[in-house]
Design an enzyme around this catalytic site. Structure first.
Site, PDB file in Angstrom:
ATOM      1  N   HIS A  95      66.610  30.710  77.429  1.00 27.46           N
ATOM      2  CA  HIS A  95      65.435  31.468  77.854  1.00 27.46           C
ATOM      3  C   HIS A  95      64.865  32.241  76.666  1.00 27.46           C
ATOM      4  CE1 HIS A  95      62.945  34.417  79.953  1.00 27.46           C
ATOM      5  NE2 HIS A  95      62.962  33.582  80.983  1.00 27.46           N
ATOM      6  N   GLU A 167      58.213  27.481  79.274  1.00 30.44           N
ATOM      7  CA  GLU A 167      57.754  28.848  79.473  1.00 30.44           C
ATOM      8  C   GLU A 167      57.003  29.325  78.239  1.00 30.44           C
ATOM      9  OE1 GLU A 167      60.418  31.216  82.455  1.00 30.44           O
ATOM     10  OE2 GLU A 167      61.470  31.026  80.572  1.00 30.44           O
TER      11      GLU A 167
END
Length: 251
Positions: A95, A167
């Site tokens: 992430h 993302e």
């Protein structure tokens, strides 16, 4: 046909009692949701508690990170096998917040990806460019580097348990969302990179999620795109009704 995935990343939120309250609210709201894979990722300390609450439901449990070794003198770390033991089926790896705040690199992400896959977990492998990189027209270069580095050494068979989460860093927690066209352009490129690095069959089958301020208001437009197979949801996953609305995007 790729089965959509809606995953909720709770980040550093929810104590044990708050987590239980959230899942107990969520379970009845999504119990009849069909044709979608549902995942929630709480903090490490509540994994076992949430797992018990999710027994017999259609919601899968994920962790937010893992370490690349099974055991050893690594203070503060949690291994993939320990996550499996705690009841996880999925794990988020790479992430942007891990890359930004904790020094994750393509190399460490790759080691974690391999360890998690070989332990038997499905990985949510995160990639994405910063605002500066997008403004410098480096988006595709960055994405290809991250994908190439992240799946190095992963077999075609193991790739079946890889879910890619795109993302754009500039859209995480900012309220900004990539337009449907921007997201589709990136997802199409990502699928093309997988085809180039692996093969067309793997590229066609791999699921690619969009993450970055996904909300009930914008999920339908995103999910209508050909190469978007789901969402990795942050803030909107912390409220049962908003997350359920996203899960039930097709209704």
């Amino acid at each position: 046909m790729r089965k959509p995935v809606i995953a909720g990343n709770w980040k550093l939120y929810k104590t044990t009692s708050e987590a239980l309250e959230l899942v107990n609210e969520l379970i009845p709201l999504v119990k009849n949701a069909s044709g979608v894979e549902i995942v929630v990722a709480p903090v490490f300390t509540v994994l076992s508690t949430v797992k018990n609450a999710l027994k017999g439901t259609n919601i899968n449990l994920a962790a937010q990170d893992c370490f690349w070794d099974e055991q050893g003198a690594y203070t503060g770390e949690v291994s993939s096998t320990m996550l499996l033991d705690a009841g996880c089926s999925h794990v988020i790896i790479g992430h942007s917040e891990r890359r930004q705040f904790f020094g994750e690199t393509d190399e460490t992400v790759n080691k974690k990806n391999i360890a998690a896959l070989r332990a038997g977990l499905t990985i949510l492998f995160c990639i994405g460019e910063t605002l500066h990189e997008r403004e410098e027209n480096q988006t595709f270069t960055v994405l290809e580097r991250q994908i190439s580095g992240g799946i190095s050494g992963i077999t075609k068979d193991e790739l079946k348990n890889v879910i890619i989460a795109y993302e754009p860093v500039w859209a995480i927690g900012t309220g900004k969302t990539a337009t449907d066209d921007q997201a589709q352009e990136a997802h199409k490129f990502i699928r093309g990179v997988v085809a180039k690095l692996c093969d067309s069959e793997s590229a066609e089958n791999i699921r690619i999620l969009y993450g970055g301020s996904v909300k009930p208001e914008n999920v339908k437009g995103l999910m209508a795109q050909k190469d978007i197979d789901g969402a990795l949801v942050g803030g909107a996953s912390l409220k049962a009704d908003s997350f359920a609305h996203i899960v039930r995007f097709s209704e």
